[in-house]
Design an enzyme around this catalytic site. Structure first.
Site, PDB file in Angstrom:
ATOM      1  N   HIS A 112      -3.566  -5.265   0.323  1.00 23.57           N
ATOM      2  CA  HIS A 112      -3.133  -5.599   1.620  1.00 23.57           C
ATOM      3  C   HIS A 112      -3.111  -7.162   1.662  1.00 23.57           C
ATOM      4  O   HIS A 112      -4.059  -7.882   2.250  1.00 23.57           O
ATOM      5  CB  HIS A 112      -3.714  -5.223   2.597  1.00 23.57           C
ATOM      6  CG  HIS A 112      -3.631  -3.495   2.937  1.00 23.57           C
ATOM      7  ND1 HIS A 112      -2.700  -3.139   3.842  1.00 23.57           N
ATOM      8  CD2 HIS A 112      -3.978  -2.474   2.390  1.00 23.57           C
ATOM      9  CE1 HIS A 112      -2.606  -1.644   3.848  1.00 23.57           C
ATOM     10  NE2 HIS A 112      -3.490  -1.357   2.751  1.00 23.57           N
TER      11      HIS A 112
ATOM     12  N   CYS B 169       0.674  -1.377  -0.013  1.00 24.63           N
ATOM     13  CA  CYS B 169      -0.048   0.047   0.019  1.00 24.63           C
ATOM     14  C   CYS B 169       0.753   1.144   0.085  1.00 24.63           C
ATOM     15  O   CYS B 169       1.582   1.358  -1.094  1.00 24.63           O
ATOM     16  CB  CYS B 169      -0.869  -0.149   1.036  1.00 24.63           C
ATOM     17  SG  CYS B 169      -2.450   1.307   1.027  1.00 24.63           S
TER      18      CYS B 169
ATOM     19  N   GLU C  42      -1.545  -9.098   3.848  1.00 22.89           N
ATOM     20  CA  GLU C  42      -1.762  -9.578   5.420  1.00 22.89           C
ATOM     21  C   GLU C  42      -2.952  -9.591   5.915  1.00 22.89           C
ATOM     22  O   GLU C  42      -3.234 -10.518   6.783  1.00 22.89           O
ATOM     23  CB  GLU C  42      -0.923  -8.697   6.142  1.00 22.89           C
ATOM     24  CG  GLU C  42      -1.347  -7.044   6.467  1.00 22.89           C
ATOM     25  CD  GLU C  42      -1.340  -6.270   5.530  1.00 22.89           C
ATOM     26  OE1 GLU C  42      -1.017  -6.530   4.542  1.00 22.89           O
ATOM     27  OE2 GLU C  42      -1.931  -5.228   5.573  1.00 22.89           O
TER      28      GLU C  42
END
Ligand SMILES: *[C@@H]1O[C@H](CO)[C@@H](O)[C@H](O)[C@H]1NC(C)=O
Ligand SMILES: *[C@@H]1O[C@H](CO)[C@@H](O)[C@H](O)[C@H]1NC(C)=O
Length: 316
Positions: A243, A132, A245
């Site tokens: 993202h 990001c 994660e």
């Protein structure tokens, strides 16, 4: 003969790929430490707990790939980072909200970026991953200017529009074909951004275009086509506007975090990929006691699920 020939062709092919998968590499480091740059706390509700922070999801993500984590403060001197660089095996630039040219985050990212360029040029492998804002930071470092424009995709999970290059990339090298297919069909990538790099900006900038290969694009809410996944051509540097994660480590009910089988697999394989890049770095701490002292295990994440979109955050 046929086998021999195809093995030879494969060798020819891989000799053009700058970052071979570790399984082909003789020397690997099986105790990697990946550095994560901390973010300055700007959110009022987080201010009582510390000046800098790392959402715990990023730490778990790196740990899940088989690495340890060192949180790196952004308020130290260049000499300090030069020393840290020789001890860690890769750098993760995380998402957040910092000025990409004037902040301490930008200053420290630039120091590591320049050290990594020089090291890789000299055959000293050192990977960097930007997620990001981290990817945006990489683009500023490569282009020498901030080229971000409005490309809003806030709280939206999307499939990726993969480029032909994605199928020859290092990042997706080990992906099963069913996952590659799912990537283009299912909403596996979570977006939380207002700004990004449009495809046009990217292709018109000779620095970005020469440095990175575009692996995917997406369409923003305003119709702009933005670059969503990149990998450097000659360096082990990677960027995702989305993202990975959150697919395994974020659960806020108001957010579109993908948690499907393929979403979890995607997150898992990318973490393993990046940590595997870190295993190719032979940097290490000379003194194990120093290593023990700086690892993330010395810190305890705080429960923040009742006042942020993160369940847990490390504050420093
Ligand atoms: C995907 O990208 C290609 C080439 O960049 C473009 O022609 C196509 O319209 C894009 N499709 C979507 C759904 O974004
Ligand atoms: C969040 O919950 C903790 C207890 O787990 C509590 O101490 C804290 O005051 C709460 N914070 C807010 C902003 O509600």
């Amino acid at each position: 003969m046929l086998n021999y020939l195809s093995a030879f062709t494969w060798l020819l092919f891989v000799s053009h790929v700058p970052a071979l998968p570790t399984r082909f590499n003789k020397h690997t480091n099986e105790r990697p430490v990946i550095g994560i740059l901390t973010q300055i706390v700007t959110d009022e509700v987080m201010k009582p707990y510390g000046n800098t922070y790392i959402p715990a999801g990023y730490v778990k993500y790196i740990e899940s790939g088989g690495s340890r984590v060192m949180a790196i403060r952004v308020d130290d001197h260049e000499k300090y980072y030069e020393d840290v660089f020789q001890k860690i095996n890769g750098l993760l630039l995380i998402g957040g909200a910092a000025d990409l040219e004037t902040s301490d985050f930008a200053r420290v990212a630039k120091i590591f970026f320049n050290l990594a360029l020089k090291a890789n040029d000299a055959g000293d492998y050192f990977p960097i991953w930007g997620t990001c804002m981290g990817m945006q930071q990489l683009s500023v470092l490569v282009a020498g200017e901030n080229l971000l424009t409005n490309t809003p995709a806030e709280n939206e999970a999307r499939p990726l529009n993969l480029t032909a290059e994605a199928y020859q990339s290092r990042m997706f090298w080990d992906f099963p074909s069913a996952l590659m297919e799912a990537l283009t069909q299912e909403p596996l990538t979570a977006n939380f951004h207002h700004y990004g790099l449009t495809l046009e900006t990217f292709q018109e900038n000779k620095y970005l275009n020469n440095f990175f290969t575009i692996l995917s694009t997406n369409i923003a809410d305003n119709g702009a086509v933005f670059v969503s996944t990149i990998e450097a051509k000659k360096y082990p540097f990677y960027g995702v506007q989305w993202h990975p994660e959150v697919n395994r480590f974020s659960w806020d009910r108001t957010k579109t975090f993908p948690h499907s089988y393929h979403a979890v697999q995607l997150s898992t394989l990318l973490a393993q990929f990046f940590v595997n890049e870190g295993r190719r770095s032979l940097h290490h701490f000379e003194d194990p006691r120093e290593e023990d002292k700086v690892l993330i295990y010395n810190h305890t994440p705080l429960y923040t699920g009742n006042f942020t979109a993160y369940e847990q955050v490390y504050f420093f």
